[in-house]
Design a protein around this motif. Structure first.
Motif, PDB file in Angstrom:
ATOM      1  N   LEU A   1      -0.279   4.424  -0.547  1.00  0.00           N
ATOM      2  CA  LEU A   1       0.204   3.109  -0.965  1.00  0.00           C
ATOM      3  C   LEU A   1      -0.340   2.696  -2.331  1.00  0.00           C
TER       4      LEU A   1
ATOM      5  N   SER B   1       2.140   4.319  -4.602  1.00  0.00           N
ATOM      6  CA  SER B   1       3.575   4.027  -4.494  1.00  0.00           C
ATOM      7  C   SER B   1       3.917   2.543  -4.430  1.00  0.00           C
ATOM      8  N   ASP B   2       2.949   1.681  -4.184  1.00  0.00           N
ATOM      9  CA  ASP B   2       3.234   0.263  -3.974  1.00  0.00           C
ATOM     10  C   ASP B   2       2.347  -0.575  -4.896  1.00  0.00           C
TER      11      ASP B   2
ATOM     12  N   ARG C   1       2.128  -3.767  -5.348  1.00  0.00           N
ATOM     13  CA  ARG C   1       1.503  -4.923  -4.693  1.00  0.00           C
ATOM     14  C   ARG C   1       0.274  -4.481  -3.904  1.00  0.00           C
ATOM     15  N   PHE C   2       0.410  -3.386  -3.175  1.00  0.00           N
ATOM     16  CA  PHE C   2      -0.731  -2.869  -2.418  1.00  0.00           C
ATOM     17  C   PHE C   2      -1.861  -2.477  -3.374  1.00  0.00           C
TER      18      PHE C   2
ATOM     19  N   MET D   1      -0.158  -4.361   5.713  1.00  0.00           N
ATOM     20  CA  MET D   1       0.655  -3.397   4.960  1.00  0.00           C
ATOM     21  C   MET D   1       0.416  -1.974   5.457  1.00  0.00           C
TER      22      MET D   1
END
Length: 79
Positions: free
Chosen positions: A23, A26-27, A29-30, A76
């Protein structure tokens, strides 16, 4: 003085270490939440070990913020 262990994410969620790494890549926000958690966690650790002492109210607020971030991160991780 008692010893305080930093609450790093991979220590808090050892069974989610791969997911945390995934994460973070790839994320966005995370990744931002994880970085914010890391910063506040370090600040709490420095306060607890009296490296950078703060008043009790400030330390309590930092702990609350860390807990809130951890809850959001956990949400998440388990989605």
């Amino acid at each position: 003085m008692s010893s305080h262990t930093p609450h790093e994410l991979h220590e808090e969620f050892p069974d989610k270490a791969d997911r945390i790494s995934e994460l973070k890549q790839s994320d966005a926000r995370f990744a931002r939440l994880a970085e914010e958690y890391h910063e506040i966690n370090r600040a709490v650790h420095r306060a607890e070990t009296k490296l950078e002492p703060v008043d009790n109210l400030t330390e309590g607020e930092m702990r609350k913020k860390r807990a809130a971030l951890k809850d959001e991160i956990y949400g998440m991780l388990t989605d």
